[in-house]
Design a protein around this motif. Structure first.
Motif, PDB file in Angstrom:
ATOM      1  N   VAL A  96       0.833  -1.210   0.000  1.00  0.00           N
ATOM      2  CA  VAL A  96       0.000   0.000   0.000  1.00  0.00           C
ATOM      3  C   VAL A  96       0.865   1.257   0.000  1.00  0.00           C
ATOM      4  O   VAL A  96       0.790   2.087  -0.899  1.00  0.00           O
ATOM      5  N   GLY A  97       1.682   1.431   1.022  1.00  0.00           N
ATOM      6  CA  GLY A  97       2.495   2.638   1.132  1.00  0.00           C
ATOM      7  C   GLY A  97       2.949   2.863   2.554  1.00  0.00           C
ATOM      8  O   GLY A  97       3.421   1.932   3.206  1.00  0.00           O
ATOM      9  N   LEU A  98       2.751   4.076   3.047  1.00  0.00           N
ATOM     10  CA  LEU A  98       3.213   4.441   4.381  1.00  0.00           C
ATOM     11  C   LEU A  98       2.051   4.940   5.231  1.00  0.00           C
ATOM     12  O   LEU A  98       1.081   5.494   4.710  1.00  0.00           O
ATOM     13  N   LYS A 136      -4.110  10.099  12.034  1.00  0.00           N
ATOM     14  CA  LYS A 136      -3.619   8.971  11.244  1.00  0.00           C
ATOM     15  C   LYS A 136      -3.624   9.375   9.778  1.00  0.00           C
ATOM     16  O   LYS A 136      -4.641   9.847   9.248  1.00  0.00           O
ATOM     17  N   ILE A 137      -2.470   9.212   9.124  1.00  0.00           N
ATOM     18  CA  ILE A 137      -2.286   9.656   7.744  1.00  0.00           C
ATOM     19  C   ILE A 137      -1.802   8.477   6.903  1.00  0.00           C
ATOM     20  O   ILE A 137      -0.847   7.786   7.277  1.00  0.00           O
ATOM     21  N   HIS A 138      -2.454   8.245   5.786  1.00  0.00           N
ATOM     22  CA  HIS A 138      -2.012   7.228   4.835  1.00  0.00           C
ATOM     23  C   HIS A 138      -1.427   7.927   3.610  1.00  0.00           C
ATOM     24  O   HIS A 138      -2.065   8.818   3.033  1.00  0.00           O
ATOM     25  N   LEU A 139      -0.206   7.540   3.241  1.00  0.00           N
ATOM     26  CA  LEU A 139       0.476   8.132   2.091  1.00  0.00           C
ATOM     27  C   LEU A 139       0.542   7.120   0.954  1.00  0.00           C
ATOM     28  O   LEU A 139       1.003   5.991   1.138  1.00  0.00           O
ATOM     29  N   ALA A 235       6.255  -1.028  -0.953  1.00  0.00           N
ATOM     30  CA  ALA A 235       6.428  -1.144   0.496  1.00  0.00           C
ATOM     31  C   ALA A 235       6.361  -2.614   0.892  1.00  0.00           C
ATOM     32  O   ALA A 235       5.432  -3.329   0.501  1.00  0.00           O
ATOM     33  N   THR A 236       7.361  -3.052   1.642  1.00  0.00           N
ATOM     34  CA  THR A 236       7.345  -4.395   2.210  1.00  0.00           C
ATOM     35  C   THR A 236       7.279  -4.259   3.726  1.00  0.00           C
ATOM     36  O   THR A 236       7.175  -3.157   4.260  1.00  0.00           O
TER      37      THR A 236
END
Length: 481
Positions: A96-98, A136-139, A235-236
């Motif tokens: 997904v990402g960070l 909470k932030i999704h990048l 992203a792993t």
């Protein structure tokens, strides 16, 4: 129909080969959790400044109190004194990402208030403290068609647990009513504004900075490097991997590389903040680009021989090994032209980096009218090892020549013993050709680094078909050196 079927089959094969080639990067950048934590520190500092500049709107309204009637209120000139983010962390979300999680944040602000109820009017100032803020932030990470990286906010949520307001004034019971009326409005406005500020900060700060990663870098008048992303960052559970094309190209004429990159799998090392995997494909495209541009040609005359070398490039010197030169071209200057008939390819293995170049050595006599008369053509082969390092964000290197072997390809002056020229060719290779090559390699090739990043604590490791560079990073803010 047969010809059409063959054409379709060839086209499909070419497409499959192109897709297979695109699937493998020539260069990989790996950012470990330690690297993300370091970047996160600077990012949170920027976000904290952005949140401290939030502009909050005036609030007004009314409410009814039983046995009292309608109460009108107005809150204006809201001013943040600070927004603090003491606890936060960044985590990898595989596939997904960070995700950035902020807890126990708090803010302080002040403003003016005014209230009206029947004949009662009052006004004053207040102090407000917002506590236990959770963000909470999704990048989302991606790439543009140009190969530049992209980063955006895919989701954001803010939750405020506590708001404390202190009003100045004479009517304490009224302020309690007033507090209850506006607390929920404060909470909704702040929660909305925080996420707006996060999105703005990502767009105005993080995204432009990510795009300072160089997609191409011009090296000199001959070649450049293509560092465009071949896929979005991945992203792993342990790292963020960025696959780059990692390909040198000729500035004059960019042609397709006639060999594909091999699969590149970095080892699970995480002692450094960032790792760079440079495949043999990456280095061999450099040889291909410089060879295609005609840059692997060197001409040596007597004027470029270092003063410490005790021989002259003329027929008198060579006649000691080729006696017929004294009779055919007595006391004449010579020119030697060294060129690679094909791009020299290197090999990377656990023991290091090596190559076995083949060099054509064409010797000429310079006639009195300045024209050239060919003398002989030799083929030189040998073992060359390389030392690799990183300096000032560049991969630098130096070559060391091992044993050289000469063979005669053609002679215009009759037969002679080639082995007799071994010592002279060793001097030409070690004292003239090698210093020229090492001078260029000492300038190095830039690593794909975003703006104002310096590397430290560097390690160099060799693996099968790729070179692994590890380093910690230091970010230099503007105005600092």
């Amino acid at each position: 129909m047969g010809a059409q079927s063959l054409a379709v089959a060839c086209g499909a094969l070419a497409l499959c080969l192109a897709l297979a080639r695109a699937a493998n990067p020539g260069f990989v950048v790996r950012i470990t959790q330690a690297g993300l934590d370091y970047a996160h520190q600077h990012g949170i500092a920027v976000l904290e400044k952005e949140l401290a500049q939030l502009k909050l709107p005036d609030i007004s309204g009314d409410f009814r109190v039983w046995h009292v009637g309608k109460v009108q209120y107005e809150v204006s000139r809201l001013s943040l004194r600070g927004f603090h983010l003491p606890y936060s962390r960044v985590s990898l979300v595989p596939g997904v990402g960070l995700q950035v999680s902020i807890s126990n944040a708090f803010a302080e602000l002040d403003g003016n208030w005014r209230v009206k109820m029947h004949f009662i009017r009052d006004h004053g100032s207040f102090d407000l403290r917002v506590e236990n803020v959770y963000i909470k932030i999704h990048l989302r990470l991606g790439s543009e068609a140009s190969g530049k990286p992209t980063i955006d906010t895919s989701a954001c949520s803010t939750r405020i647990s506590s708001i404390r307001v202190h009003f100045s004034g004479k009517f304490g019971w009224l302020y309690n009513l007033f507090h209850k009326a506006i607390e929920s409005r404060f909470r909704k406005i702040l929660e909305s504004k925080v996420c707006e500020s996060v999105a703005k900060s990502v767009r105005s700060e993080l995204q432009p900075y990510a795009q300072t990663l160089p997609v191409t870098a011009q090296l000199d008048a001959v070649a450049g490097i293509d560092y465009s992303l071949v896929a979005p960052p991945t992203a792993t559970a342990q790292s963020l991997d960025v696959d780059l094309k990692g390909e040198f190209f000729s500035l004059a004429h960019r042609s397709a590389v006639p060999f594909p990159p091999l699969p590149l799998a970095l080892p699970p090392d995480h002692d450094r903040m960032v790792y760079f995997g440079a495949s043999s494909y990456f280095f061999n495209t450099a040889s291909f680009a410089y060879h295609a541009a005609g840059a692997l040609v060197f001409e040596i005359t007597n004027s470029v021989i270092p003063k410490g070398v005790e021989f002259h490039l003329n027929t008198s010197t060579f006649s000691a090994f080729i006696p017929q030169l004294e009779e055919m071209y007595p006391h004449m200057e010579m020119k030697v032209r060294l060129s690679a008939p094909s791009a020299p390819f290197l090999t990377i293995g656990p023991d290091g980096l090596s190559l076995k170049p083949v060099v054509d050595i064409q010797a000429y006599t310079i006639l009195p009218n300045s024209t050239l008369a060919p003398l002989f053509l030799l083929s030189l082969t040998g073992n060359v090892s390389a030392v690799i390092d990183v300096k000032s964000g560049h991969i630098v290197g130096s070559l060391k020549v091992g044993r050289l072997k000469l063979s005669l390809k053609h002679s215009d002056v009759g037969t002679f013993q080639v082995r007799m020229l071994q010592s002279i060719m060793n001097v030409l290779a070690s004292s003239i050709l090698l210093p020229r090559l090492n001078e260029r390699l000492a300038q190095g090739f830039p690593l794909p680094l975003p703006d104002r990043i310096q590397l430290s604590n560097i390690l160099v490791g060799f693996h099968q078909n790729f070179l692994l560079l590890g380093a910690d990073v230091q970010y230099q803010p503007r105005g600092r050196r």
